[in-house]
Design a protein around this motif. Structure first.
Motif, PDB file in Angstrom:
ATOM      1  N   ILE A  30       0.883  -1.165   0.000  1.00 50.24           N
ATOM      2  CA  ILE A  30       0.000   0.000   0.000  1.00 50.24           C
ATOM      3  C   ILE A  30       0.920   1.212   0.000  1.00 50.24           C
ATOM      4  O   ILE A  30       1.757   1.367   0.893  1.00 50.24           O
ATOM      5  CB  ILE A  30      -0.929   0.004   1.229  1.00 50.24           C
ATOM      6  CG1 ILE A  30      -1.752  -1.294   1.234  1.00 50.24           C
ATOM      7  CG2 ILE A  30      -1.841   1.225   1.201  1.00 50.24           C
ATOM      8  CD1 ILE A  30      -2.703  -1.423   2.395  1.00 50.24           C
ATOM      9  N   GLN A  31       0.808   2.037  -1.045  1.00 54.04           N
ATOM     10  CA  GLN A  31       1.777   3.120  -1.217  1.00 54.04           C
ATOM     11  C   GLN A  31       1.125   4.303  -1.910  1.00 54.04           C
ATOM     12  O   GLN A  31      -0.087   4.342  -2.076  1.00 54.04           O
ATOM     13  CB  GLN A  31       2.975   2.588  -2.008  1.00 54.04           C
ATOM     14  CG  GLN A  31       2.601   1.682  -3.156  1.00 54.04           C
ATOM     15  CD  GLN A  31       3.002   2.192  -4.508  1.00 54.04           C
ATOM     16  OE1 GLN A  31       3.712   3.178  -4.637  1.00 54.04           O
ATOM     17  NE2 GLN A  31       2.531   1.542  -5.557  1.00 54.04           N
ATOM     18  N   ARG A  59       2.536   6.299   5.618  1.00 53.78           N
ATOM     19  CA  ARG A  59       3.449   5.175   5.817  1.00 53.78           C
ATOM     20  C   ARG A  59       3.148   4.108   4.766  1.00 53.78           C
ATOM     21  O   ARG A  59       2.004   3.675   4.657  1.00 53.78           O
ATOM     22  CB  ARG A  59       3.205   4.496   7.188  1.00 53.78           C
ATOM     23  CG  ARG A  59       3.570   5.288   8.403  1.00 53.78           C
ATOM     24  CD  ARG A  59       2.921   4.680   9.647  1.00 53.78           C
ATOM     25  NE  ARG A  59       1.451   4.768   9.594  1.00 53.78           N
ATOM     26  CZ  ARG A  59       0.764   5.875   9.917  1.00 53.78           C
ATOM     27  NH1 ARG A  59       1.386   6.947  10.331  1.00 53.78           N
ATOM     28  NH2 ARG A  59      -0.563   5.900   9.827  1.00 53.78           N
ATOM     29  N   GLU A  60       4.151   3.707   4.019  1.00 56.07           N
ATOM     30  CA  GLU A  60       3.939   2.573   3.110  1.00 56.07           C
ATOM     31  C   GLU A  60       3.765   1.313   3.948  1.00 56.07           C
ATOM     32  O   GLU A  60       4.389   1.174   4.990  1.00 56.07           O
ATOM     33  CB  GLU A  60       5.158   2.391   2.204  1.00 56.07           C
ATOM     34  CG  GLU A  60       5.131   3.313   1.025  1.00 56.07           C
ATOM     35  CD  GLU A  60       6.100   2.895  -0.067  1.00 56.07           C
ATOM     36  OE1 GLU A  60       6.616   1.758  -0.012  1.00 56.07           O
ATOM     37  OE2 GLU A  60       6.333   3.717  -0.963  1.00 56.07           O
ATOM     38  N   ILE A  61       2.921   0.423   3.439  1.00 56.66           N
ATOM     39  CA  ILE A  61       2.694  -0.821   4.177  1.00 56.66           C
ATOM     40  C   ILE A  61       2.987  -1.991   3.247  1.00 56.66           C
ATOM     41  O   ILE A  61       2.663  -1.939   2.060  1.00 56.66           O
ATOM     42  CB  ILE A  61       1.222  -0.916   4.648  1.00 56.66           C
ATOM     43  CG1 ILE A  61       0.961   0.113   5.750  1.00 56.66           C
ATOM     44  CG2 ILE A  61       0.877  -2.311   5.121  1.00 56.66           C
ATOM     45  CD1 ILE A  61      -0.432   0.037   6.326  1.00 56.66           C
ATOM     46  N   GLU A  62       3.623  -3.024   3.767  1.00 53.27           N
ATOM     47  CA  GLU A  62       3.725  -4.273   3.017  1.00 53.27           C
ATOM     48  C   GLU A  62       3.244  -5.388   3.921  1.00 53.27           C
ATOM     49  O   GLU A  62       3.663  -5.497   5.070  1.00 53.27           O
ATOM     50  CB  GLU A  62       5.155  -4.524   2.561  1.00 53.27           C
ATOM     51  CG  GLU A  62       5.176  -5.500   1.393  1.00 53.27           C
ATOM     52  CD  GLU A  62       6.566  -5.812   0.868  1.00 53.27           C
ATOM     53  OE1 GLU A  62       6.970  -5.200  -0.132  1.00 53.27           O
ATOM     54  OE2 GLU A  62       7.226  -6.672   1.473  1.00 53.27           O
ATOM     55  N   LEU A  63       2.329  -6.190   3.379  1.00 54.02           N
ATOM     56  CA  LEU A  63       1.714  -7.242   4.181  1.00 54.02           C
ATOM     57  C   LEU A  63       1.935  -8.603   3.549  1.00 54.02           C
ATOM     58  O   LEU A  63       1.843  -8.746   2.330  1.00 54.02           O
ATOM     59  CB  LEU A  63       0.193  -7.032   4.244  1.00 54.02           C
ATOM     60  CG  LEU A  63      -0.378  -5.919   5.115  1.00 54.02           C
ATOM     61  CD1 LEU A  63      -1.880  -5.842   4.891  1.00 54.02           C
ATOM     62  CD2 LEU A  63      -0.064  -6.200   6.574  1.00 54.02           C
ATOM     63  N   THR A  64       2.167  -9.611   4.391  1.00 54.48           N
ATOM     64  CA  THR A  64       2.176 -10.985   3.894  1.00 54.48           C
ATOM     65  C   THR A  64       0.749 -11.520   4.019  1.00 54.48           C
ATOM     66  O   THR A  64      -0.116 -10.893   4.631  1.00 54.48           O
ATOM     67  CB  THR A  64       3.097 -11.881   4.744  1.00 54.48           C
ATOM     68  OG1 THR A  64       2.548 -11.937   6.061  1.00 54.48           O
ATOM     69  CG2 THR A  64       4.512 -11.323   4.793  1.00 54.48           C
ATOM     70  N   THR A  95      -9.662  -0.268   6.856  1.00 52.98           N
ATOM     71  CA  THR A  95      -8.767  -0.464   8.000  1.00 52.98           C
ATOM     72  C   THR A  95      -7.311  -0.321   7.568  1.00 52.98           C
ATOM     73  O   THR A  95      -6.512   0.348   8.222  1.00 52.98           O
ATOM     74  CB  THR A  95      -8.974  -1.885   8.578  1.00 52.98           C
ATOM     75  OG1 THR A  95     -10.361  -2.086   8.800  1.00 52.98           O
ATOM     76  CG2 THR A  95      -8.207  -2.083   9.859  1.00 52.98           C
ATOM     77  N   LEU A  96      -6.979  -0.969   6.444  1.00 52.94           N
ATOM     78  CA  LEU A  96      -5.591  -0.952   5.978  1.00 52.94           C
ATOM     79  C   LEU A  96      -5.195   0.452   5.529  1.00 52.94           C
ATOM     80  O   LEU A  96      -4.082   0.922   5.816  1.00 52.94           O
ATOM     81  CB  LEU A  96      -5.403  -1.952   4.840  1.00 52.94           C
ATOM     82  CG  LEU A  96      -5.767  -3.400   5.192  1.00 52.94           C
ATOM     83  CD1 LEU A  96      -5.638  -4.306   3.984  1.00 52.94           C
ATOM     84  CD2 LEU A  96      -4.882  -3.897   6.337  1.00 52.94           C
ATOM     85  N   LEU A  97      -6.127   1.133   4.822  1.00 52.85           N
ATOM     86  CA  LEU A  97      -5.809   2.491   4.355  1.00 52.85           C
ATOM     87  C   LEU A  97      -5.648   3.433   5.541  1.00 52.85           C
ATOM     88  O   LEU A  97      -4.796   4.324   5.529  1.00 52.85           O
ATOM     89  CB  LEU A  97      -6.904   2.994   3.405  1.00 52.85           C
ATOM     90  CG  LEU A  97      -6.922   2.340   2.020  1.00 52.85           C
ATOM     91  CD1 LEU A  97      -8.073   2.880   1.182  1.00 52.85           C
ATOM     92  CD2 LEU A  97      -5.593   2.528   1.293  1.00 52.85           C
ATOM     93  N   ALA A  98      -6.445   3.212   6.588  1.00 49.09           N
ATOM     94  CA  ALA A  98      -6.313   4.068   7.776  1.00 49.09           C
ATOM     95  C   ALA A  98      -4.953   3.848   8.436  1.00 49.09           C
ATOM     96  O   ALA A  98      -4.295   4.793   8.865  1.00 49.09           O
ATOM     97  CB  ALA A  98      -7.450   3.773   8.756  1.00 49.09           C
ATOM     98  N   ASP A  99      -4.509   2.581   8.460  1.00 48.20           N
ATOM     99  CA  ASP A  99      -3.187   2.293   9.017  1.00 48.20           C
ATOM    100  C   ASP A  99      -2.083   2.997   8.227  1.00 48.20           C
ATOM    101  O   ASP A  99      -1.091   3.447   8.783  1.00 48.20           O
ATOM    102  CB  ASP A  99      -2.914   0.776   8.999  1.00 48.20           C
ATOM    103  CG  ASP A  99      -3.587   0.084  10.176  1.00 48.20           C
ATOM    104  OD1 ASP A  99      -4.289   0.785  10.940  1.00 48.20           O
ATOM    105  OD2 ASP A  99      -3.414  -1.141  10.323  1.00 48.20           O
ATOM    106  N   ALA A 100      -2.287   3.046   6.892  1.00 47.32           N
ATOM    107  CA  ALA A 100      -1.268   3.673   6.051  1.00 47.32           C
ATOM    108  C   ALA A 100      -1.339   5.197   6.163  1.00 47.32           C
ATOM    109  O   ALA A 100      -0.341   5.877   5.950  1.00 47.32           O
ATOM    110  CB  ALA A 100      -1.449   3.233   4.598  1.00 47.32           C
ATOM    111  N   GLY A 101      -2.529   5.716   6.459  1.00 47.61           N
ATOM    112  CA  GLY A 101      -2.700   7.159   6.590  1.00 47.61           C
ATOM    113  C   GLY A 101      -2.825   7.842   5.239  1.00 47.61           C
ATOM    114  O   GLY A 101      -1.825   8.226   4.629  1.00 47.61           O
TER     115      GLY A 101
END
Ligand SMILES: Nc1nc2c(c(=O)[nH]1)N[C@H]1C(S)=C(S)[C@@H](COP(=O)(O)O)O[C@H]1N2
Ligand SMILES: [Mo]
Length: 517
Positions: free
Chosen positions: A256-257, A262-267, A307-313
């Protein structure tokens, strides 16, 4: 009798085997779930009446499919021998038989509506071309030999095959047999990846994924209507992939970028550690014509994109998310649809099972209310938060609309158009949809007469299709019945006919009936 007789049949069998081997190789290269021979076997199983199938399983146990495949191979081997035999006197008879076989195989491959795609017929094409090439290669020396021995006086022992033809045939036969071996081994080798991922998929236990429970009031109880829950096998399939992406969950990553803090990378495991959301969502294709069947309804389980987008901001100014799949396909989705209360999700399961590979294993996006081409990314690996003004996606580049909200629509499932029915009361039934808006009414009209209200089922959500049923009184003669729906905001389905390009078809579905007295 001349000495080439057996060789002609052998030529047919070798050429036939070569075609089966190249079709098998092609299927595996394209990661198609099954080779044409197996597709035929599966269709035979599917089309076998229940009691017969049960008897066969009783008799053969779980080897029933293997036995069936072996049986099909025996039958086609005999046919290939016949083809070789006929090739001696005629070019068209073998071509006719091989064409018929290829058409039968293509039909078998494309028959399961949901999972099949036009590219699934490519292995059959590869096999067919191989049949013709191999057969002509082997026929050439035999034909020369036949010409040389033809002058033999009847009753006299056949002249031996001339040495040069004999050598030519043996070289050809060796080459064709080599093709069979190489294509077979190679096919098995390249198919190993998909078999392994299927195995892993079969063993996956995903937390927070429950089995579908059809809401009882979602079913109207009309005979012949499309099932409210679409099984994975019957679910339509649309993608641009020639070779289906086969993704091992342990290799899968989601990035997510873009316009994020914050960029996020998830397994895959990290994704599954998030709380799941589950919902019934009807997915449809923008290319679905009025009355068409590029639509299906399933129980999806996944993680909220919000949820994920909120984590990334998400940063100010963004209005879109450019989604990218493992195979490079892209789509632009309105940020709002991914973050509002409709619970857009990164789905890991369909109807309570890990996603089928064809439907995006291990992870795909599901957004209620949007056509698939702007939202439902299969094999999704990247979400870039961005602005519509800055992006182009796969289909928007080709002239399709940037935004793709689904349009209000309705379809008559029964009776079939063109059916003959008896005069009197006739039940008409089907589905209507306006995902994420909801359906408030469905009406039918006979021959342009007054609109008559249909009964509606109640799926308990605005994100799925709604079954409806009406009873009309028909006099003998020819009649046309048309349906229209009204959405929950009071919008009545338009009768203006629009093509699917650029943002979805409009118009009303109708059927023609012959009513007998
Ligand atoms: N990776 C990828 N995802 C994709 C597509 C595609 O071509 N590639 N097609 C989209 C379109 S146009 C539709 S309608 C839906 C169809 O999903 P399904 O094949 O699971 O029914 O997937 C969408 N997701
Ligand atoms: Mo689509």
């Amino acid at each position: 009798m001349t000495s080439t007789r057996g060789a002609w049949s052998l030529a047919g069998i070798l050429a036939g085997a070569a075609g089966l081997a190249t079709s098998y190789l092609t299927a595996n290269l394209l990661s198609i779930r099954e080779s044409p021979v197996v597709a035929v076997a599966e269709d035979v199983i599917r089309l076998t009446p229940g009691p017969v199938a049960e008897a066969a399983i009783d008799l053969l146990g779980h080897r029933d499919k293997a036995v069936l495949v072996a049986g099909i191979l025996v039958v086609v081997t005999v046919l290939f021998a016949v083809v070789g035999h006929l090739a001696r006197r005629s070019w068209w008879a073998p071509v006719l038989i091989l064409t018929a076989l290829a058409l039968a195989a293509a039909t078998a491959v494309l028959l399961p509506q949901g999972t099949a795609n036009a590219t699934d017929a490519l292995p059959v094409l590869a096999g067919f071309v191989t049949w013709l090439v191999a057969l002509s290669l082997l026929a050439a020396p035999l034909r020369t030999a036949d010409a040389a021995t033809e002058s033999t006086v009847p009753g006299e022992p056949a002249a031996a095959m001339p040495e040069s033809s004999r050598r030519g045939f043996l070289i050809g036969a060796g080459a064709v047999a080599g093709t069979v071996a190489v294509a077979g081994v190679l096919g098995r080798f390249v198919g190993a990846g998909r078999r392994e991922v299927e195995r892993i998929r079969g063993l996956l236990r995903l937390p927070g994924v429950s089995a579908p429970q059809v809401p009882p009031r979602a079913i109207i109880g009309a005979e012949g209507i499309s099932p409210w829950l679409t099984s994975a096998t019957d679910f339509y399939r649309i993608d641009t992939a020639i070779a289906i992406p086969v993704v091992n969950p342990s290799d899968w990553r989601l990035r997510i970028q873009g316009l994020v803090d914050r960029e996020i990378e998830l397994t895959f495991d990290e994704l599954n550690a998030f709380e799941k959301t589950e919902a019934w969502v009807t997915l449809n294709c923008v290319s679905n014509p009025v009355g068409g069947d590029l639509i299906g309804n399933a129980w999806w389980s996944g993680v909220r994109v919000a949820t994920l987008l909120a984590d990334a901001g998400v940063q100010p100014g963004a209005d879109a998310v450019l989604q990218t799949s493992e195979d490079g396909w892209t789509c632009g989705t309105p940020l709002e649809a991914l973050t509002d209360d409709r619970d857009a999700m990164l789905a890991v399961a369909m109807n309570g099972k890990p996603l089928p590979i064809e439907h995006g294993f291990p992870v795909r996006t599901i957004v209620p209310g949007l056509y698939g081409y702007v939202s439902a990314t299969k094999w999704v690996v990247d979400l870039e938060v961005t602005r519509f003004a800055d992006i182009q996606a796969y289909w928007t580049e080709k002239g399709w609309a940037e935004r793709g909200p689904v349009k209000l629509a309705s379809r008559i499932d029964v009776p079939d158009s063109g059916a003959e029915v008896a005069a009197g009361e006739v039940a008409v039934a089907g589905v209507a949809w306006a995902q994420h808006t909801g359906i408030s009414a469905v009406e039918v009209a006979v021959d342009g007469g007054a609109w008559q209200r249909a009964d509606l089922a109640d799926p308990g959500t605005i994100d799925t299709w709604v079954q409806w049923r009406a009873v009309v009184d028909l006099e003998p003669g020819e009649h046309r019945i048309v349906v229209r729906a009204t959405d929950a905001e009071g919008l009545v389905q338009t009768d203006v006919e629009r093509d699917v390009l650029p943002d979805g078809a409009t118009g009303r579905h109708g059927i023609d009936l012959s009513v007998s007295g």
